[in-house]
Design a protein around this motif. Structure first.
Motif, PDB file in Angstrom:
ATOM      1  N   LYS A  74      28.995  44.448  51.451  1.00  0.00           N
ATOM      2  CA  LYS A  74      27.758  43.902  52.026  1.00  0.00           C
ATOM      3  C   LYS A  74      27.614  44.305  53.494  1.00  0.00           C
ATOM      4  O   LYS A  74      26.543  44.722  53.935  1.00  0.00           O
ATOM      5  CB  LYS A  74      27.742  42.379  51.893  1.00  0.00           C
ATOM      6  N   GLU A  75      28.703  44.203  54.227  1.00  0.00           N
ATOM      7  CA  GLU A  75      28.660  44.522  55.658  1.00  0.00           C
ATOM      8  C   GLU A  75      28.378  45.991  55.919  1.00  0.00           C
ATOM      9  O   GLU A  75      27.568  46.340  56.773  1.00  0.00           O
ATOM     10  CB  GLU A  75      29.978  44.131  56.319  1.00  0.00           C
ATOM     11  N   TYR A  76      29.031  46.884  55.191  1.00  0.00           N
ATOM     12  CA  TYR A  76      28.937  48.306  55.500  1.00  0.00           C
ATOM     13  C   TYR A  76      27.922  49.077  54.669  1.00  0.00           C
ATOM     14  O   TYR A  76      27.451  50.120  55.117  1.00  0.00           O
ATOM     15  CB  TYR A  76      30.318  48.965  55.364  1.00  0.00           C
ATOM     16  N   ARG A  77      27.615  48.596  53.466  1.00  0.00           N
ATOM     17  CA  ARG A  77      26.690  49.328  52.602  1.00  0.00           C
ATOM     18  C   ARG A  77      25.441  48.518  52.264  1.00  0.00           C
ATOM     19  O   ARG A  77      24.576  49.009  51.543  1.00  0.00           O
ATOM     20  CB  ARG A  77      27.400  49.746  51.305  1.00  0.00           C
ATOM     21  N   GLU A  78      25.417  47.273  52.729  1.00  0.00           N
ATOM     22  CA  GLU A  78      24.302  46.368  52.450  1.00  0.00           C
ATOM     23  C   GLU A  78      24.097  46.165  50.950  1.00  0.00           C
ATOM     24  O   GLU A  78      22.972  46.037  50.474  1.00  0.00           O
ATOM     25  CB  GLU A  78      23.028  46.852  53.146  1.00  0.00           C
ATOM     26  N   VAL A  79      25.215  46.163  50.216  1.00  0.00           N
ATOM     27  CA  VAL A  79      25.207  45.892  48.784  1.00  0.00           C
ATOM     28  C   VAL A  79      26.019  44.617  48.579  1.00  0.00           C
ATOM     29  O   VAL A  79      27.228  44.604  48.797  1.00  0.00           O
ATOM     30  CB  VAL A  79      25.816  47.061  47.972  1.00  0.00           C
ATOM     31  N   ASP A  80      25.334  43.549  48.161  1.00  0.00           N
ATOM     32  CA  ASP A  80      25.989  42.247  48.035  1.00  0.00           C
ATOM     33  C   ASP A  80      26.565  42.069  46.633  1.00  0.00           C
ATOM     34  O   ASP A  80      26.102  41.246  45.843  1.00  0.00           O
ATOM     35  CB  ASP A  80      24.988  41.125  48.367  1.00  0.00           C
ATOM     36  N   ALA A  81      27.580  42.884  46.338  1.00  0.00           N
ATOM     37  CA  ALA A  81      28.244  42.834  45.039  1.00  0.00           C
ATOM     38  C   ALA A  81      29.631  43.443  45.199  1.00  0.00           C
ATOM     39  O   ALA A  81      29.828  44.329  46.041  1.00  0.00           O
ATOM     40  CB  ALA A  81      27.452  43.624  43.993  1.00  0.00           C
ATOM     41  N   PRO A  82      30.579  42.985  44.395  1.00  0.00           N
ATOM     42  CA  PRO A  82      31.894  43.627  44.453  1.00  0.00           C
ATOM     43  C   PRO A  82      31.816  45.036  43.878  1.00  0.00           C
ATOM     44  O   PRO A  82      30.977  45.330  43.022  1.00  0.00           O
ATOM     45  CB  PRO A  82      32.777  42.722  43.597  1.00  0.00           C
ATOM     46  N   THR A  83      32.654  45.897  44.364  1.00  0.00           N
ATOM     47  CA  THR A  83      32.747  47.256  43.852  1.00  0.00           C
ATOM     48  C   THR A  83      34.223  47.566  43.617  1.00  0.00           C
ATOM     49  O   THR A  83      35.082  46.788  44.024  1.00  0.00           O
ATOM     50  CB  THR A  83      32.099  48.272  44.820  1.00  0.00           C
ATOM     51  N   ASP A  84      34.518  48.666  42.959  1.00  0.00           N
ATOM     52  CA  ASP A  84      35.909  48.975  42.654  1.00  0.00           C
ATOM     53  C   ASP A  84      36.660  49.596  43.814  1.00  0.00           C
ATOM     54  O   ASP A  84      37.807  49.275  44.069  1.00  0.00           O
ATOM     55  CB  ASP A  84      36.018  49.841  41.395  1.00  0.00           C
ATOM     56  N   SER A 123      39.678  47.113  44.885  1.00  0.00           N
ATOM     57  CA  SER A 123      39.691  45.781  44.290  1.00  0.00           C
ATOM     58  C   SER A 123      40.665  45.767  43.118  1.00  0.00           C
ATOM     59  O   SER A 123      40.448  46.452  42.114  1.00  0.00           O
ATOM     60  CB  SER A 123      38.302  45.381  43.786  1.00  0.00           C
ATOM     61  N   VAL A 124      41.738  44.987  43.265  1.00  0.00           N
ATOM     62  CA  VAL A 124      42.726  44.847  42.193  1.00  0.00           C
ATOM     63  C   VAL A 124      42.061  44.262  40.949  1.00  0.00           C
ATOM     64  O   VAL A 124      42.334  44.676  39.822  1.00  0.00           O
ATOM     65  CB  VAL A 124      43.909  43.978  42.671  1.00  0.00           C
ATOM     66  N   GLU A 125      41.151  43.318  41.148  1.00  0.00           N
ATOM     67  CA  GLU A 125      40.439  42.718  40.006  1.00  0.00           C
ATOM     68  C   GLU A 125      39.630  43.756  39.247  1.00  0.00           C
ATOM     69  O   GLU A 125      39.595  43.750  38.009  1.00  0.00           O
ATOM     70  CB  GLU A 125      39.511  41.596  40.486  1.00  0.00           C
ATOM     71  N   LYS A 126      38.975  44.656  39.974  1.00  0.00           N
ATOM     72  CA  LYS A 126      38.200  45.707  39.316  1.00  0.00           C
ATOM     73  C   LYS A 126      39.117  46.691  38.588  1.00  0.00           C
ATOM     74  O   LYS A 126      38.786  47.147  37.494  1.00  0.00           O
ATOM     75  CB  LYS A 126      37.324  46.453  40.332  1.00  0.00           C
ATOM     76  N   VAL A 127      40.248  47.023  39.193  1.00  0.00           N
ATOM     77  CA  VAL A 127      41.202  47.911  38.522  1.00  0.00           C
ATOM     78  C   VAL A 127      41.578  47.317  37.171  1.00  0.00           C
ATOM     79  O   VAL A 127      41.526  47.994  36.136  1.00  0.00           O
ATOM     80  CB  VAL A 127      42.470  48.139  39.382  1.00  0.00           C
ATOM     81  N   MET A 128      41.945  46.043  37.165  1.00  0.00           N
ATOM     82  CA  MET A 128      42.373  45.384  35.930  1.00  0.00           C
ATOM     83  C   MET A 128      41.218  45.274  34.925  1.00  0.00           C
ATOM     84  O   MET A 128      41.389  45.591  33.744  1.00  0.00           O
ATOM     85  CB  MET A 128      42.939  44.004  36.261  1.00  0.00           C
ATOM     86  N   GLY A 129      40.069  44.846  35.383  1.00  0.00           N
ATOM     87  CA  GLY A 129      38.918  44.660  34.498  1.00  0.00           C
ATOM     88  C   GLY A 129      38.396  45.963  33.921  1.00  0.00           C
ATOM     89  O   GLY A 129      38.065  46.044  32.731  1.00  0.00           O
TER      90      GLY A 129
END
Length: 166
Positions: free
Chosen positions: A55-65, A106-112
């Motif tokens: 969100k801060e650097y790309r203005e995208v308010d979502a998790p990414t991998d 994102s460890v969560e994204k790696v796993m998911g």
């Protein structure tokens, strides 16, 4: 080569992530013909933290991998020819290593995503590191031809290490 790891989540990957990342980074450096020893920061975090950074650097308010923050400006991808002309900007004065940038995963994204795509966490983490390394070398995938180049380079890096989707 200096890899600075920060593991900033309680969610644990069930693999030797440091050894895997080092192996992929080395292969990417070789594949792109990087003539320098490098310094690289790798941060492993969770979805909440990567979302805040996104969100801060790309203005995208979502998790990414994965997020890549290159410290080198290339005239064209993997063109290392001009870096010594601006040594003060690109090299650690104490070690002489090229300051390549930061990779945030994102460890969560790696796993998911490993589950979603039907392959191992090793393959997913390896893929994301290879992808991010190419961004740190100046590649992008905004246009179809750029995407095709990145996909082929990612495949070469991972195939040479035996990291497949199986």
């Amino acid at each position: 080569m200096t890899l600075n790891f920060e593991y900033e989540t309680d969610i644990k990957l069930d693999l030797d992530y440091e050894a895997l990342i080092e192996k992929v980074v080395e292969e990417a450096l070789d594949a792109e013909g990087c003539p320098y020893e490098i310094e690289l920061n790798i941060i492993l975090t969770d979805n909440k933290e990567i979302q805040a950074i996104n969100k801060e650097y790309r203005e995208v308010d979502a998790p990414t991998d994965v997020l890549s923050f290159p410290l080198v400006d290339y005239s064209s991808p993997s063109d290392f020819s001009h870096l010594e002309e601006a040594a003060d900007d690109y090299f650690n004065p104490e070690t002489g290593e090229l300051l390549l940038g930061d990779i945030i995963l994102s460890v969560e994204k790696v796993m998911g995503q490993a589950v979603e795509y039907g392959h191992s966490e090793e393959r997913e983490l390896g893929f994301l590191v290879a992808h991010s390394m190419l961004h740190l070398f100046g590649y992008d995938h905004m246009e179809e031809d750029e995407r095709a180049v990145m996909e082929e380079k990612q495949k070469i890096i991972l195939d040479s290490l035996g990291i497949t989707r199986d």
